[in-house]
Design an enzyme around this catalytic site. Sequence first.
Site, PDB file in Angstrom:
ATOM      1  N   LYS A   1       0.854  -1.192   0.000  1.00 36.94           N
ATOM      2  CA  LYS A   1       0.000   0.000   0.000  1.00 36.94           C
ATOM      3  C   LYS A   1       0.889   1.241   0.000  1.00 36.94           C
ATOM      4  O   LYS A   1       1.898   1.271   0.718  1.00 36.94           O
ATOM      5  CB  LYS A   1      -0.896  -0.036   1.244  1.00 36.94           C
ATOM      6  CG  LYS A   1      -1.932   1.079   1.332  1.00 36.94           C
ATOM      7  CD  LYS A   1      -2.777   0.940   2.603  1.00 36.94           C
ATOM      8  CE  LYS A   1      -3.875   1.987   2.689  1.00 36.94           C
ATOM      9  NZ  LYS A   1      -4.695   1.855   3.919  1.00 36.94           N
TER      10      LYS A   1
ATOM     11  N   SER B   1      -9.815   1.780   3.071  1.00 36.50           N
ATOM     12  CA  SER B   1      -8.943   2.600   2.246  1.00 36.50           C
ATOM     13  C   SER B   1      -7.908   1.799   1.446  1.00 36.50           C
ATOM     14  O   SER B   1      -7.400   2.284   0.454  1.00 36.50           O
ATOM     15  CB  SER B   1      -8.195   3.611   3.121  1.00 36.50           C
ATOM     16  OG  SER B   1      -7.294   2.941   4.001  1.00 36.50           O
TER      17      SER B   1
ATOM     18  N   SER C   1      -9.969  -0.715   7.155  1.00 35.37           N
ATOM     19  CA  SER C   1      -9.344  -0.504   5.841  1.00 35.37           C
ATOM     20  C   SER C   1      -8.621  -1.713   5.261  1.00 35.37           C
ATOM     21  O   SER C   1      -8.200  -1.668   4.106  1.00 35.37           O
ATOM     22  CB  SER C   1      -8.365   0.670   5.905  1.00 35.37           C
ATOM     23  OG  SER C   1      -9.054   1.892   5.931  1.00 35.37           O
TER      24      SER C   1
END
Lengths: 481, 94
Positions: free
Chosen positions: A72, A147, A171
């Site tokens: 990420k 997210s 997330s």
Amino acid sequence: MDLTSLSISALREKLVAREVSPLDALDALDARISAVDDKVHGFLSRDLALAKAHAAKADLSLPLGGVPIAIKDVINVTGEPCTCGSRMLLPYRAPYDATVIAKLRAAGAIPFGRANMDEFAMGSSTENSAFGPTHNPWDLTRTPGGSSGGSAAVVAADEAFAALGSDTGGSIRQPAALCGIVGVKPTYGRVSRYGLTAFASSLDQIGPFTKTVRDAALILDVISGKDPMDSTSLDQPVPAHTALLGRDIRGMKLGMPREYFIDGIDPQVDAAVRAAIRHYESLGAEIVEVSLPNTEHAVGVYYIIATAECSANLARFDGVRYGHRAESSGLLDHYGRTREEGFGPEVKRRIILGTYVLSSGYYDAYYLRAQKVRTLIRDDFTRAFAQCDAIVCPTSPEPAFKLGDRADDPLKMYLADIFTIATNLAGIPGLSLPCGFAEVDGKKLPIGLQLLGQPLDEPRLLQIAHAYEQSTDWHKARPGL
Amino acid sequence: MSAQFDVRYTAQLARLNLSEEEIAKFQSQLGQVLEYVEKLSAVDVSVVEPTAHAFPVHNVFRADESRPSFTAEQALSNAPRSANGLFVVPKVIE
């Protein structure tokens, strides 16, 4: 044979047998990404040459030797961008490795690809990325969740064998559910956050996205543990996360929280989760009803605590040491404009809300009160775990929603996290795994089953998840891209 | 409480310039969020201690010894402006 559809465990067998090399694996991923990522937009960038330089030296005798893992874009990897999905960090190149990256490298893994995300991890759909949303591989008109939507989508689309993400209020688990893969949020403090750009420091944890439960256990073995660079990391021994996989779950008690089976939950999600619970019964688990009475307050507590902490953490983006810097006249103008130009709308909203709840005269009414209700939420879990070994419930109240549907309704977007948020407030571990599909507009959309456990009880959560996975076929389904 | 919420003033505290359009929009959107979170004022917390961290870890010390760290060059590698091994900032004192 298509390498990219393999799990880590299956890839490792081929690497160790020298049927394929780490370079083959990287080339196969790169080709797959070139073929499908125009549609998915799961990656913000990738540096094949850098990954290959590391792959050439990969030690295959190590636990994750030769395995590429997507990261990420909020976790620092030396020499790579770390935009956090924000224009603010567009010029930034990481000068160091996060501890999880150093640990992955020490275990032989190769970081490859920067996964898309909501700006500074604030959002539930990746639509808050400054660089455009990620599309759900199961239905490209829908969100992959957020997210960490990019991390989830690239694993689901076979653009990565596994990925790392971060989970502050769901997330990791919510996008894993919406994309039909496994996602784990470890116990608060289990994994070092050094090198993770902070959003809400009392809630953030790093965790894995994988195609199988066993793969998640392999990654947790590597990234867990005390780190002198993160004073909140727990000084507790790291167990073998694979140790209990395959053991019988007969007699284990699974708690069904009545507050998580409510009106408003999508009927297909409700049906799939209830079917999964019956499946657990058939495996010999005992289902008990438990109560988490303060669940209704979790979203309110979260949006006070998380925004308060974010407003403090994001004060570091001042245009001095790194990141965007605006043309300005004078100091106040420098700060005001740099932050106006660098941040997107949701980040600005949260900074304003967080600044307000911490401001003079309101601290007691909002922040201190929220911290007290947080205690009640944590106590709810402590009481529930006196009656059961783990909690079983939906991960998300609905399958993937349409891109654009909620972009302008923050409160509605915040309610997408109602089943994941309390976990972070209590600091306990949570895991999502595939438990079926909803049929919506002629498309199959994955449904996630959430398991919640006591602090540091990850091995047992993985055991319970593995028992379900190995006696069902949901995890074998792949989106047609 | 949410009646006193003033986006314009709060944005100044946050050192964040906003357009007139953003101020109006956030005032309405965040007003709704504040109304929602005010449900918490109904919870009885009179005898409850606050939780700052789920598992408080206190007094994390390390030996006071020098350790490897960034070189000046690495520390400045992302600076928007630097000169002579230093960060260049706007004038702070008039």
